[in-house]
Design a protein around this motif. Structure first.
Motif, PDB file in Angstrom:
ATOM      1  N   THR A  13      -6.683  -1.705   2.455  1.00  0.00           N
ATOM      2  CA  THR A  13      -7.026  -2.419   3.902  1.00  0.00           C
ATOM      3  C   THR A  13      -6.188  -3.475   4.214  1.00  0.00           C
ATOM      4  N   LEU A  14      -6.017  -4.164   3.081  1.00  0.00           N
ATOM      5  CA  LEU A  14      -5.000  -5.517   3.293  1.00  0.00           C
ATOM      6  C   LEU A  14      -3.670  -5.090   3.585  1.00  0.00           C
ATOM      7  N   ARG A  15      -3.245  -3.956   3.392  1.00  0.00           N
ATOM      8  CA  ARG A  15      -1.887  -3.494   3.602  1.00  0.00           C
ATOM      9  C   ARG A  15      -1.654  -2.736   4.945  1.00  0.00           C
ATOM     10  N   LYS A  16      -2.723  -2.442   5.822  1.00  0.00           N
ATOM     11  CA  LYS A  16      -2.633  -1.919   6.830  1.00  0.00           C
ATOM     12  C   LYS A  16      -2.479  -2.782   8.251  1.00  0.00           C
ATOM     13  N   ILE A  17      -2.018  -2.060   9.302  1.00  0.00           N
ATOM     14  CA  ILE A  17      -1.770  -2.872  10.587  1.00  0.00           C
ATOM     15  C   ILE A  17      -3.080  -2.859  11.475  1.00  0.00           C
ATOM     16  N   SER A  18      -3.485  -3.872  11.646  1.00  0.00           N
ATOM     17  CA  SER A  18      -4.677  -4.206  12.469  1.00  0.00           C
ATOM     18  C   SER A  18      -4.368  -3.777  14.079  1.00  0.00           C
ATOM     19  N   ARG A  19      -5.482  -3.156  14.796  1.00  0.00           N
ATOM     20  CA  ARG A  19      -5.264  -2.853  16.146  1.00  0.00           C
ATOM     21  C   ARG A  19      -5.702  -4.068  16.814  1.00  0.00           C
ATOM     22  N   PRO A  20      -5.012  -4.126  18.128  1.00  0.00           N
ATOM     23  CA  PRO A  20      -5.589  -5.114  19.214  1.00  0.00           C
ATOM     24  C   PRO A  20      -7.124  -4.882  19.674  1.00  0.00           C
ATOM     25  N   ALA A  49      -9.732 -10.577   9.810  1.00  0.00           N
ATOM     26  CA  ALA A  49     -10.511  -9.505  10.041  1.00  0.00           C
ATOM     27  C   ALA A  49     -10.198  -8.630   8.924  1.00  0.00           C
ATOM     28  N   PRO A  50      -8.976  -8.073   8.582  1.00  0.00           N
ATOM     29  CA  PRO A  50      -8.724  -6.960   7.808  1.00  0.00           C
ATOM     30  C   PRO A  50      -9.351  -7.474   6.284  1.00  0.00           C
ATOM     31  N   GLN A  51      -9.448  -8.918   6.135  1.00  0.00           N
ATOM     32  CA  GLN A  51     -10.058  -9.442   4.827  1.00  0.00           C
ATOM     33  C   GLN A  51     -11.577  -9.089   4.790  1.00  0.00           C
ATOM     34  N   VAL A  52     -12.086  -8.959   5.630  1.00  0.00           N
ATOM     35  CA  VAL A  52     -13.689  -8.423   5.613  1.00  0.00           C
ATOM     36  C   VAL A  52     -13.654  -7.100   5.887  1.00  0.00           C
ATOM     37  N   GLY A  53     -12.531  -6.311   5.843  1.00  0.00           N
ATOM     38  CA  GLY A  53     -12.531  -4.895   5.970  1.00  0.00           C
ATOM     39  C   GLY A  53     -12.534  -4.264   7.266  1.00  0.00           C
ATOM     40  N   VAL A  54     -12.331  -5.212   8.294  1.00  0.00           N
ATOM     41  CA  VAL A  54     -12.151  -4.741   9.665  1.00  0.00           C
ATOM     42  C   VAL A  54     -10.755  -4.888   9.973  1.00  0.00           C
ATOM     43  N   LEU A  55      -9.875  -3.907  10.601  1.00  0.00           N
ATOM     44  CA  LEU A  55      -8.671  -3.598  11.081  1.00  0.00           C
ATOM     45  C   LEU A  55      -8.611  -3.797  12.514  1.00  0.00           C
ATOM     46  N   ARG A  56      -8.912  -5.006  12.711  1.00  0.00           N
ATOM     47  CA  ARG A  56      -8.711  -5.567  13.939  1.00  0.00           C
ATOM     48  C   ARG A  56      -8.008  -6.893  14.319  1.00  0.00           C
ATOM     49  N   ARG A  57      -7.347  -7.072  15.264  1.00  0.00           N
ATOM     50  CA  ARG A  57      -6.639  -8.492  15.322  1.00  0.00           C
ATOM     51  C   ARG A  57      -7.089  -9.624  15.756  1.00  0.00           C
ATOM     52  N   MET A  58      -8.097 -10.312  14.764  1.00  0.00           N
ATOM     53  CA  MET A  58      -8.871 -11.442  14.877  1.00  0.00           C
ATOM     54  C   MET A  58      -8.574 -12.240  13.878  1.00  0.00           C
ATOM     55  N   VAL A  59      -8.569 -13.739  13.917  1.00  0.00           N
ATOM     56  CA  VAL A  59      -8.633 -14.531  12.853  1.00  0.00           C
ATOM     57  C   VAL A  59      -9.408 -15.969  13.205  1.00  0.00           C
ATOM     58  N   GLU A 131      -2.482 -16.308   8.447  1.00  0.00           N
ATOM     59  CA  GLU A 131      -3.410 -15.373   8.940  1.00  0.00           C
ATOM     60  C   GLU A 131      -2.935 -14.402   9.842  1.00  0.00           C
ATOM     61  N   ILE A 132      -1.875 -14.471  10.649  1.00  0.00           N
ATOM     62  CA  ILE A 132      -1.394 -13.422  11.670  1.00  0.00           C
ATOM     63  C   ILE A 132      -0.599 -12.456  10.748  1.00  0.00           C
ATOM     64  N   ASP A 133      -0.033 -12.925   9.763  1.00  0.00           N
ATOM     65  CA  ASP A 133       0.454 -12.019   8.742  1.00  0.00           C
ATOM     66  C   ASP A 133      -0.207 -10.962   8.278  1.00  0.00           C
ATOM     67  N   HIS A 134      -1.445 -11.348   7.821  1.00  0.00           N
ATOM     68  CA  HIS A 134      -2.519 -10.403   7.327  1.00  0.00           C
ATOM     69  C   HIS A 134      -2.730  -9.298   8.317  1.00  0.00           C
ATOM     70  N   ASP A 136      -0.670  -7.800  10.028  1.00  0.00           N
ATOM     71  CA  ASP A 136       0.282  -6.777   9.948  1.00  0.00           C
ATOM     72  C   ASP A 136       0.545  -6.223   8.248  1.00  0.00           C
ATOM     73  N   GLY A 137      -0.561  -6.645   7.934  1.00  0.00           N
ATOM     74  CA  GLY A 137      -0.535  -6.290   6.252  1.00  0.00           C
ATOM     75  C   GLY A 137       0.337  -6.836   5.241  1.00  0.00           C
ATOM     76  N   ILE A 138       0.648  -8.178   5.827  1.00  0.00           N
ATOM     77  CA  ILE A 138       1.585  -8.810   4.790  1.00  0.00           C
ATOM     78  C   ILE A 138       0.582  -9.888   4.114  1.00  0.00           C
ATOM     79  N   LEU A 139       0.914 -10.334   2.892  1.00  0.00           N
ATOM     80  CA  LEU A 139       0.271 -11.073   2.147  1.00  0.00           C
ATOM     81  C   LEU A 139       1.292 -12.139   1.603  1.00  0.00           C
ATOM     82  N   TYR A 140       0.860 -13.507   1.469  1.00  0.00           N
ATOM     83  CA  TYR A 140       1.707 -14.409   1.217  1.00  0.00           C
ATOM     84  C   TYR A 140       2.584 -14.070  -0.086  1.00  0.00           C
ATOM     85  N   THR A 141       2.144 -13.486  -0.963  1.00  0.00           N
ATOM     86  CA  THR A 141       2.858 -13.059  -2.278  1.00  0.00           C
ATOM     87  C   THR A 141       3.825 -12.338  -2.027  1.00  0.00           C
ATOM     88  N   ASP A 142       4.111 -11.718  -0.714  1.00  0.00           N
ATOM     89  CA  ASP A 142       5.359 -10.908  -0.456  1.00  0.00           C
ATOM     90  C   ASP A 142       6.496 -11.887  -0.087  1.00  0.00           C
TER      91      ASP A 142
END
Ligand code: CO
Length: 155
Positions: A13-20, A49-59, A131-134, A136-142
Protein backbone atom coordinates in the motif's frame (compact mmCIF):
# COMPACT_ATOMS: atom_id res chain seq x y z
CA UNK A 1 -13.19 9.96 15.85
CA UNK A 2 -11.10 6.84 16.00
CA UNK A 3 -7.49 5.95 15.61
CA UNK A 4 -6.60 3.75 12.66
CA UNK A 5 -3.95 1.14 12.26
CA UNK A 6 -0.77 2.50 10.67
CA UNK A 7 0.51 0.55 7.68
CA UNK A 8 4.16 -0.38 8.11
CA UNK A 9 7.02 -0.53 5.62
CA UNK A 10 6.94 -3.73 3.57
CA UNK A 11 3.21 -3.36 2.89
CA UNK A 12 2.53 -2.72 -0.83
CA UNK A 13 0.00 0.00 0.00
CA UNK A 14 2.84 2.38 0.83
CA UNK A 15 4.23 1.96 -2.69
CA UNK A 16 1.08 2.82 -4.61
CA UNK A 17 -0.02 6.11 -6.14
CA UNK A 18 -2.96 7.65 -4.32
CA UNK A 19 -5.93 8.99 -6.26
CA UNK A 20 -7.22 12.56 -6.02
CA UNK A 21 -10.34 13.33 -4.01
CA UNK A 22 -13.14 14.36 -6.34
CA UNK A 23 -15.81 15.04 -3.79
CA UNK A 24 -15.35 15.98 -0.16
CA UNK A 25 -18.09 14.04 1.57
CA UNK A 26 -18.79 12.80 5.08
CA UNK A 27 -16.37 9.90 4.68
CA UNK A 28 -13.59 12.23 3.57
CA UNK A 29 -14.06 14.37 6.69
CA UNK A 30 -14.27 11.28 8.89
CA UNK A 31 -10.99 10.07 7.45
CA UNK A 32 -9.32 13.46 8.07
CA UNK A 33 -10.53 13.33 11.69
CA UNK A 34 -9.22 9.80 12.13
CA UNK A 35 -5.90 10.65 10.50
CA UNK A 36 -5.38 13.58 12.87
CA UNK A 37 -6.29 11.47 15.87
CA UNK A 38 -3.95 8.69 14.74
CA UNK A 39 -1.11 11.17 14.15
CA UNK A 40 -1.50 12.77 17.59
CA UNK A 41 -1.83 9.39 19.31
CA UNK A 42 1.43 8.29 17.66
CA UNK A 43 3.17 11.61 18.40
CA UNK A 44 3.96 12.15 14.75
CA UNK A 45 4.13 15.50 12.95
CA UNK A 46 2.44 14.24 9.82
CA UNK A 47 0.42 11.40 8.35
CA UNK A 48 -0.71 10.60 4.81
CA UNK A 49 -3.86 8.64 3.95
CA UNK A 50 -1.98 5.64 2.45
CA UNK A 51 -0.38 5.20 5.89
CA UNK A 52 -3.81 4.23 7.19
CA UNK A 53 -4.47 2.06 4.14
CA UNK A 54 -6.49 4.56 2.08
CA UNK A 55 -5.07 5.41 -1.34
CA UNK A 56 -6.40 8.96 -1.48
CA UNK A 57 -4.49 12.22 -1.77
CA UNK A 58 -4.88 13.59 1.74
CA UNK A 59 -2.39 14.49 4.45
CA UNK A 60 -2.50 15.91 7.95
CA UNK A 61 0.42 17.79 9.48
CA UNK A 62 1.06 19.46 12.80
CA UNK A 63 4.60 20.68 13.43
CA UNK A 64 3.46 22.47 16.57
CA UNK A 65 1.74 25.33 14.78
CA UNK A 66 -1.73 23.79 14.61
CA UNK A 67 -3.38 21.14 12.50
CA UNK A 68 -3.17 21.34 8.73
CA UNK A 69 -5.52 19.21 6.65
CA UNK A 70 -4.61 19.12 2.98
CA UNK A 71 -6.64 17.52 0.22
CA UNK A 72 -5.02 16.96 -3.20
CA UNK A 73 -1.88 18.86 -2.12
CA UNK A 74 0.63 19.86 -4.77
CA UNK A 75 4.02 21.47 -4.42
CA UNK A 76 3.98 24.42 -6.78
CA UNK A 77 7.40 25.89 -6.02
CA UNK A 78 10.49 25.21 -3.97
CA UNK A 79 13.48 27.23 -2.85
CA UNK A 80 16.86 26.39 -1.36
CA UNK A 81 17.86 23.12 0.21
CA UNK A 82 18.58 21.68 3.65
CA UNK A 83 19.52 18.33 5.12
CA UNK A 84 17.69 17.09 8.20
CA UNK A 85 17.00 13.82 9.97
CA UNK A 86 13.54 12.39 9.35
CA UNK A 87 11.49 9.57 10.73
CA UNK A 88 8.22 8.03 9.62
CA UNK A 89 5.34 6.45 11.54
CA UNK A 90 5.39 3.64 8.98
CA UNK A 91 9.08 2.96 9.65
CA UNK A 92 9.16 2.90 13.45
CA UNK A 93 12.39 3.34 15.37
CA UNK A 94 14.44 4.56 12.43
CA UNK A 95 15.83 7.94 11.41
CA UNK A 96 17.73 9.10 8.37
CA UNK A 97 18.93 12.31 6.80
CA UNK A 98 17.28 13.61 3.63
CA UNK A 99 17.87 16.65 1.47
CA UNK A 100 14.73 18.73 1.04
CA UNK A 101 13.91 22.24 -0.14
CA UNK A 102 14.19 24.87 2.57
CA UNK A 103 10.97 26.47 1.47
CA UNK A 104 7.97 25.10 -0.40
CA UNK A 105 4.71 26.56 -1.59
CA UNK A 106 1.83 24.08 -1.60
CA UNK A 107 -1.60 24.36 -3.13
CA UNK A 108 -4.39 22.18 -1.78
CA UNK A 109 -8.05 22.09 -0.84
CA UNK A 110 -9.18 22.42 2.74
CA UNK A 111 -12.04 20.32 4.13
CA UNK A 112 -14.52 22.92 2.92
CA UNK A 113 -13.29 22.41 -0.62
CA UNK A 114 -11.72 25.84 -0.73
CA UNK A 115 -8.38 26.20 -2.50
CA UNK A 116 -5.61 27.24 -0.18
CA UNK A 117 -1.96 28.06 -0.73
CA UNK A 118 0.56 27.81 2.03
CA UNK A 119 4.25 28.43 2.41
CA UNK A 120 6.31 26.18 4.62
CA UNK A 121 9.91 26.65 5.70
CA UNK A 122 12.20 24.44 7.77
CA UNK A 123 10.37 21.65 9.61
CA UNK A 124 7.07 22.45 7.90
CA UNK A 125 8.70 22.32 4.45
CA UNK A 126 10.20 18.95 5.37
CA UNK A 127 6.85 17.61 6.61
CA UNK A 128 5.02 18.82 3.50
CA UNK A 129 7.55 17.15 1.17
CA UNK A 130 7.64 13.95 3.23
CA UNK A 131 3.84 13.57 3.40
CA UNK A 132 3.22 14.51 -0.23
CA UNK A 133 5.86 11.93 -1.24
CA UNK A 134 3.72 9.28 0.50
CA UNK A 135 0.91 10.04 -1.97
CA UNK A 136 3.24 8.94 -4.76
CA UNK A 137 4.46 5.82 -3.01
CA UNK A 138 7.78 7.38 -2.00
CA UNK A 139 9.34 6.81 1.43
CA UNK A 140 12.05 8.99 2.94
CA UNK A 141 14.39 5.99 2.91
CA UNK A 142 14.32 6.16 -0.92
CA UNK A 143 16.05 9.54 -0.69
CA UNK A 144 18.07 8.89 2.44
CA UNK A 145 21.62 10.20 2.55
CA UNK A 146 22.59 8.54 5.80
CA UNK A 147 20.89 6.24 8.29
CA UNK A 148 21.27 7.99 11.64
CA UNK A 149 19.16 5.58 13.71
CA UNK A 150 22.08 4.50 15.89
CA UNK A 151 23.58 7.98 16.15
CA UNK A 152 20.35 9.33 17.57
CA UNK A 153 19.77 6.56 20.07
CA UNK A 154 18.96 7.83 23.49
CA UNK A 155 17.20 10.91 22.19
CO1 CO B 1 6.13 9.07 6.63
Amino acid sequence: MATRKIVKVGDDTLRKISRPIKEIDKRTKQLLDDMAETMYASEGVGLAAPQVGVLRRMVVIDVGEGLLELINPEIISTEGSMVNAEGCLSIPGRRGTVERPEKVVVRALNRKGREIELTGTGLLAMALCHEIDHLDGILYTDKMIEDVTDKEQGQ
